[in-house]
Write a protein that holds these residues in place. Structure first.
Motif, PDB file in Angstrom:
ATOM      1  N   GLU A  62      -4.060  58.855  79.698  1.00 41.41           N
ATOM      2  CA  GLU A  62      -3.688  57.458  79.467  1.00 41.41           C
ATOM      3  C   GLU A  62      -3.266  56.806  80.784  1.00 41.41           C
ATOM      4  O   GLU A  62      -3.581  55.632  81.035  1.00 41.41           O
ATOM      5  N   ASN A  88      -7.009  45.109  77.793  1.00 44.77           N
ATOM      6  CA  ASN A  88      -7.158  46.174  76.806  1.00 44.77           C
ATOM      7  C   ASN A  88      -8.215  47.132  77.333  1.00 44.77           C
ATOM      8  O   ASN A  88      -9.306  46.704  77.702  1.00 44.77           O
ATOM      9  N   LYS A 126     -10.291  50.618  76.399  1.00 42.58           N
ATOM     10  CA  LYS A 126     -10.662  51.610  75.382  1.00 42.58           C
ATOM     11  C   LYS A 126     -11.610  52.604  76.020  1.00 42.58           C
ATOM     12  O   LYS A 126     -12.503  52.216  76.770  1.00 42.58           O
ATOM     13  N   GLU A 133     -13.721  56.607  75.548  1.00 41.29           N
ATOM     14  CA  GLU A 133     -14.123  57.777  74.768  1.00 41.29           C
ATOM     15  C   GLU A 133     -14.280  58.934  75.733  1.00 41.29           C
ATOM     16  O   GLU A 133     -14.669  58.749  76.892  1.00 41.29           O
ATOM     17  N   ILE A 171     -15.875  53.746  79.103  1.00 45.69           N
ATOM     18  CA  ILE A 171     -14.632  52.982  79.211  1.00 45.69           C
ATOM     19  C   ILE A 171     -15.013  51.513  79.107  1.00 45.69           C
ATOM     20  O   ILE A 171     -15.937  51.052  79.781  1.00 45.69           O
ATOM     21  N   HIS A 172     -14.304  50.793  78.251  1.00 47.84           N
ATOM     22  CA  HIS A 172     -14.520  49.343  78.158  1.00 47.84           C
ATOM     23  C   HIS A 172     -13.202  48.641  78.469  1.00 47.84           C
ATOM     24  O   HIS A 172     -12.162  48.957  77.882  1.00 47.84           O
TER      25      HIS A 172
END
Length: 137
Positions: A43, A74, A76, A78, A91-92
């Motif tokens: 994170e 933001n 996000k 995977e 990654i977005h």
């Protein structure tokens, strides 16, 4: 650059400090014995990406006299298993920037950050596809 980590408990909770001597708490997932007392290391990498790009974007837009009233990001991601590691695969990053801003200048500042200036993005591009979007509010 130097950081120091100090173990806080008998499990996985650490306090990290860098040059500014600001404490960042790091902990593991409760599934392996952590206590949710801090961010997980992966994170922190995503936070680093968001922070790195934000600093670039703000710097670029300030030079262009674009008044930023608010700025939210933001991220996000995977992960996929590669050998013994769980690496980021996608990654977005979504930027939500407030103010009377020129859309083309915002778009270009984001592109410059993620494709040229942000060192964290340069590292993460080695294993992940990074996409982005933005909105002006």
């Amino acid at each position: 650059m130097e950081i120091n980590l100090t173990r806080v408990d008998q499990d996985y909770h650490f306090e990290a400090r860098g040059a500014a001597n600001v404490a960042i708490n790091i902990d593991a997932n409760p599934e392996i014995g952590g206590h949710n007392e801090g961010a997980r290391p992966m994170e922190l990498m995503l936070m680093g990406l968001g922070g790195c790009s934000a600093i670039d974007i703000i710097s670029i837009l300030k030079k262009q006299r674009q008044p930023i009233e608010s700025f939210d990001i933001n991220v996000k991601a995977e992960r996929q298993k590669v050998e013994e590691f769980n690496l980021f695969s996608t990654i977005h990053v979504h930027f939500k920037i407030g103010g009377q801003l020129d859309e083309d200048k915002v778009r270009r500042a984001i592109e410059l950050s993620l494709e040229k200036y942000c060192s964290v993005a340069a590292i993460l591009y080695k294993t992940a596809t990074i996409t982005h979007s933005f909105e002006i509010v």
